[in-house]
Every structure is written in structure tokens, then in C-alpha cells.
Write an enzyme that holds these catalytic residues in place. Structure first.
Site, short mmCIF file in Angstrom:
data_model
loop_
_atom_site.label_atom_id
_atom_site.label_comp_id
_atom_site.label_asym_id
_atom_site.label_seq_id
_atom_site.Cartn_x
_atom_site.Cartn_y
_atom_site.Cartn_z
N SER A 95 32.08 47.97 37.88
CA SER A 95 33.54 48.04 37.68
C SER A 95 34.15 46.81 38.33
CB SER A 95 34.13 49.28 38.36
OG SER A 95 33.50 50.44 37.89
N LYS A 169 38.34 51.43 32.23
CA LYS A 169 37.95 51.93 33.55
C LYS A 169 39.14 51.90 34.52
CE LYS A 169 35.34 53.00 37.12
NZ LYS A 169 34.70 54.29 37.34
N LYS A 237 39.01 49.34 46.02
CA LYS A 237 38.56 48.16 45.25
C LYS A 237 39.09 48.24 43.81
CE LYS A 237 34.76 48.32 43.20
NZ LYS A 237 34.25 48.58 41.84
#
Ligand code: NAD
Length: 293
Positions: A95, A169, A237
Site C-alpha cells: 500500500s 486502497k 501511514k
């Protein structure tokens, strides 16, 4: 078809093992030697570097923490770029920031190779079961060449051009983060009003507020069970990538900003390695309550 697999962490290790179980031939690399040892014990061949893995395989899969790691593995010393061939396919399942996927795709295409971004949702459990949700960006004809391999690790869905898997995502992480905060906020209201949050959970789970976040995270809050799961630092993150992408688009995302602050506060309290359901702890501290049974 020989598959290269780089990044054998919490997710990459079980994903690689599922490919081996399906009879695929694998060559692997990780900077952590014990991770490579485990994959080798399961039948994988050892690669000495990302360049060596690329030279020895037809398709290269990467499953790394974030953009800088993928950039390093693709274009750093002994990286994929050093040995990638015309027509070879690189599938990044980490990701990362969509802009970085596009940048690395352009580099690889400069050598005649192809790249897909294919991040996943589902966590360690679904990685082990081979039931991840896989969101794919890139050329559709390239996706069709590796779809069968991806579907050994979960269920892949083609979204659009390069970076679109990462965008999907980021949407996923936006919805999940905001939903968990909403669960914690709602349950705090029940608690403060003197109504058992678990009774409220049972009363509402079959209605419109029901869903996977409520089902997974509310019981964790009632039990104080915050073992990961999906760690707070990974969600920070991902929300960082959401905000970076949103800023570049001049998109206002006030809810993401709020949830990011909550998660940073959890990290400041030393909870960065807990499951993101620990947003329950943030609300407990904020309101001086306990959501535990
Ligand atoms: P992890 O930190 O457990 O694994 C990453 C692996 O990459 C480690 O083994 C590390 O040694 C290796 N690595 C780092 N730099 C490297 C380099 N330069 N060369 C070779 N190997 C290198 O992370 P993870 O939990 O497996 O997550 C991987 C990706 O999947 C992340 O982008 C994460 O956000 C995403 N993801 C994780 C989950 C989850 O529940 N853990 C769920 C969905 C998506």
C-alpha cells in the site's frame, strides 16, 4: 511461470506460501534473513537481491511497507531496474502513494517492462486463508496475464490505469478509519448515557449502521482486546498517503484529518503497535470512561 517475491513480512510471507501451496515455483528476497529462511523451508528458492530475483523470474511481486521501500527495491542499488527485461511484469502489492506507483511504472516502462499496482485489504488472517481483496491498477491486458496468480492469494478486481488500485486502497482506508472512530464515538455516547454499549451493539447491528467495522471493532472495545489486527502505525501511514493525494488534488477531507489526529494521539501514548480498533482507547481517555464490559 516462475514468480519472484520480494518482502516476506506479516502479509508477504503467507501470500508467498499460498503461491507455493498452489504449486508455483518461487524465488524470494527480504532484507530479514529469517524471513527468507522460512520461505526457503516452505520450498522457495533464495534470491540474493531484488535484481537477482528479477533475473530469475517471469513475474515479480513486491509486498513492502511503504513508498520509499518500493522505490528502493525498484530503482535502488541491485534493484529490479538493474535486471528487468522487456515484457516482464512487476506487480506491487504494497500500500503506497499512487503518485509513486505512476513514477515507478514510467521507469519500468522505459525498459519495456510492465507494472501493476495491486494493494490488498483483509489483513494477516485473510492473507493466510488466501481470501484477500486485491485492487488492481494498470493496463487491463497486463492484469489478464497475471489474474490467475493474483487469485491464488485472494479475489482480484481490476479498477483502472496505473495508481487506481492504490486509490481504491486509500478509499478503503478512509472508510475504515472514519467508521472505527464512529463506532468508538457512538459507543461512548451509550456509555455516558448509562446504557450498556454491548446491548446497543446488539440492537443496532442488524440495521443500517451494521457492517464489518462494527462487527469486528465494537467487541474489541468491550473486551479491551487490541492485539493486531491492523496496526495503528500502518493506518497512520495510509492516512498520510490519503492526505498527500488529497492535497495534490486540492480535496478537502476534514474527517480524515480528525481521524489522523486521533491516531497520532494513540501513537503518542505508545499504542502505535495496537490494532486500529484502539481508537476506543482514544475516546475512553477523551471522555474519562471505560468501554469495557
Ligand atoms: P511488514 O513490515 O510485516 O513486512 C514488510 C517486509 O518488507 C518485511 O519483511 C521487511 O523486512 C521487508 N522489507 C523492507 N524493506 C525491504 C527492502 N528494501 N528489500 C527487501 N525487503 C524489504 O509489513 P506487512 O504488514 O506485511 O505490510 C506490507 C504492506 O501491506 C504494507 O504496505 C501494508 O500497509 C499493507 N497491508 C498490511 C496489512 C496488515 O494487516 N498487516 C493489511 C493490508 C495491507
Amino acid at each position: 511461470m516462475k514468480i519472484g517475491f520480494i518482502g516476506l513480512g506479516i502479509m508477504g510471507k503467507p501470500m508467498a506460501k499460498n503461491l507455493l501451496k498452489a504449486g508455483k515455483s518461487l524465488v524470494v528476497f527480504d532484507v530479514v534473513g529469517t524471513a527468507v529462511d522460512e520461505a526457503a523451508a516452505a520450498g522457495a528458492e533464495r534470491g540474493a537481491s531484488p535484481a537477482a530475483v528479477t533475473a530469475a523470474s517471469d513475474v515479480v511481486i513486491t509486498m513492502l511497507p511503504n513508498s520509499p521501500h518500493v522505490r528502493e527495491v525498484v530503482s535502488g542499488k541491485d534493484g529490479i531496474m538493474d535486471s528487468v527485461r522487456k515484457g516482464q511484469i512487476v506487480v506491487d502489492m504494497s500500500s503506497i502513494a499512487p503518485l509513486v506507483s505512476r513514477e515507478l511504472c514510467a521507469l519500468l516502462e522505459g525498459k519495456g517492462a510492465e507494472m501493476l499496482d495491486a494493494p490488498v485489504s483483509g489483513g494477516q488472517e485473510k492473507a493466510e486463508k488466501g481470501t484477500l481483496a486485491i485492487m488492481v491498477g494498470g493496463k487491463e491486458e497486463v492484469y489478464n496475464k497475471v489474474k490467475d496468480v493474483l487469485d491464488l492469494m485472494g479475489k482480484s478486481n481490476y479498477v483502472a490505469g496505473i495508481g487506481a488500485g492504490q486509490i481504491a486502497k486509500l478509499v478503503n482506508q478512509t472508510l475504515v478509519g472514519i467508521n472505527i472512530a464512529a463506532v468508538a464515538e457512538g459507543m461512548s455516547l451509550a456509555k455516558k448515557a448509562g446504557v450498556d454499549p454491548e446491548k446497543v451493539f446488539n440492537a443496532i447491528r442488524g440495521g443500517l449502521a451494521g457492517g464489518q467495522c462494527l462487527e469486528d471493532k465494537a467487541p474489541r472495545m468491550f473486551e479491551g482486546r487490541y492485539n493486531p489486527g491492523f496496526r495503528v502505525n500502518l493506518h497512520i501511514k495510509d492516512l498520510g498517503n490519503v492526505q498527500e493525494t488529497g492535497r495534490a488534488l486540492h480535496l478537502s477531507m476534514p474527517l480524515v484529518a480528525q481521524v489522523m489526529e486521533m491516531m497520532q494521539n494513540l501513537a503518542a501514548d505508545g499504542h502505535e503497535a495496537l490494532d486500529h480498533g484502539s481508537l476506543g482507547l482514544f475516546y475512553e481517555k477523551l471522555n474519562n470512561i471505560s468501554l469495557k464490559k
